[in-house]
Design a protein around this motif. Structure first.
Motif, PDB file in Angstrom:
ATOM      1  N   GLU A 144     -56.382  21.065  27.790  1.00 53.28           N
ATOM      2  CA  GLU A 144     -56.567  22.332  27.086  1.00 53.28           C
ATOM      3  C   GLU A 144     -58.066  22.552  26.926  1.00 53.28           C
ATOM      4  O   GLU A 144     -58.722  21.951  26.089  1.00 53.28           O
ATOM      5  CB  GLU A 144     -55.877  22.301  25.729  1.00 53.28           C
ATOM      6  N   TYR A 168     -45.676  22.569  23.506  1.00 48.18           N
ATOM      7  CA  TYR A 168     -46.678  23.582  23.796  1.00 48.18           C
ATOM      8  C   TYR A 168     -47.113  23.371  25.240  1.00 48.18           C
ATOM      9  O   TYR A 168     -47.336  22.238  25.656  1.00 48.18           O
ATOM     10  CB  TYR A 168     -47.868  23.425  22.841  1.00 48.18           C
ATOM     11  N   SER A 169     -47.214  24.463  26.012  1.00 46.48           N
ATOM     12  CA  SER A 169     -47.598  24.294  27.405  1.00 46.48           C
ATOM     13  C   SER A 169     -48.405  25.479  27.911  1.00 46.48           C
ATOM     14  O   SER A 169     -48.331  26.578  27.363  1.00 46.48           O
ATOM     15  CB  SER A 169     -46.360  24.104  28.285  1.00 46.48           C
ATOM     16  N   GLN A 229     -46.556  18.542  20.578  1.00 44.50           N
ATOM     17  CA  GLN A 229     -47.558  18.641  19.523  1.00 44.50           C
ATOM     18  C   GLN A 229     -47.147  17.951  18.233  1.00 44.50           C
ATOM     19  O   GLN A 229     -48.004  17.475  17.500  1.00 44.50           O
ATOM     20  CB  GLN A 229     -47.864  20.110  19.216  1.00 44.50           C
ATOM     21  N   ASN A 240     -40.200  25.350  19.280  1.00 45.66           N
ATOM     22  CA  ASN A 240     -40.040  24.528  18.094  1.00 45.66           C
ATOM     23  C   ASN A 240     -38.547  24.357  17.832  1.00 45.66           C
ATOM     24  O   ASN A 240     -37.835  25.343  17.633  1.00 45.66           O
ATOM     25  CB  ASN A 240     -40.727  25.181  16.889  1.00 45.66           C
ATOM     26  N   SER A 300     -44.503  28.000  23.837  1.00 42.60           N
ATOM     27  CA  SER A 300     -44.281  26.998  22.800  1.00 42.60           C
ATOM     28  C   SER A 300     -42.825  27.073  22.377  1.00 42.60           C
ATOM     29  O   SER A 300     -42.183  28.120  22.479  1.00 42.60           O
ATOM     30  CB  SER A 300     -45.212  27.202  21.607  1.00 42.60           C
TER      31      SER A 300
END
Length: 176
Positions: free
Chosen positions: A151, A56-57, A113, A40, A38
């Motif tokens: 997910e 996010y991966s 996200q 940010n 992730s």
């Protein structure tokens, strides 16, 4: 490997009564990702503009994609006795019991996200800070899987009946 070859390999282990020989079973996928990341990012400028984005991966997990059979575009490409060269498996009521590696897909994905863009107004009398912002939650998911949401749970089965909801919000923050 073509579907025709997979089809033959998967039915070698059938007994005469139609059940599978337990010794012929093998694991064909791993639902556990190799790594999860992730990121940010937050940017602020002196003029009062702020921007943030969260990525996010997951990489390296496999999904058992049941939705592959549900897509109407695939109905014409089904295997039949008249046309055994098609790539899609034939329709059967016992599909859940005689699954093949055709259903296993790469579950790797990248999801954005959250995206937020805001502007803080210059000081106003009686108000310490006034900020206006817009936010997008789950706006984009990049994946090659046929499932709605890549997910998935611990078992590796793609059971999400709906895609994730994208929410757009706007707000006003006031500090007195």
């Amino acid at each position: 490997m073509s579907f025709k070859r997979l089809y033959r390999l998967n039915y070698i282990g059938l007994k005469s009564d139609g059940t599978l020989d337990p010794d012929m079973r093998k694991i064909i996928g791993d639902p556990n990702p190799d790594f999860i990341t992730s990121l940010n990012l937050q940017l602020k400028h002196q003029c009062g503009i702020d921007f943030s984005i969260m990525f996010y991966s997951m990489y390296g997990n496999d999904i058992y994609a049941k939705r592959k059979l549900d897509r109407p575009s695939l109905q014409a490409d089904r295997w039949t006795a008249e046309d055994p060269n098609n790539d899609r498996p034939r329709l059967r009521s016992d599909r859940e019991y005689f699954a093949s590696s055709w259903f296993v897909e790469d579950g790797s994905f990248l999801r954005i996200q959250n995206i937020t863009l805001g502007y803080t107004l210059p000081k106003i009398p009686f108000i310490q800070q006034c900020r206006i912002y817009v936010n997008a939650a789950n706006p984009f998911t990049f994946s090659k899987t046929s499932e709605y949401d890549p997910e998935i749970g611990e078992d590796g089965r793609g059971d999400a009946p709906y895609p994730r909801i994208t929410a757009l919000t706007a707000g006003l923050e006031l500090k007195f």
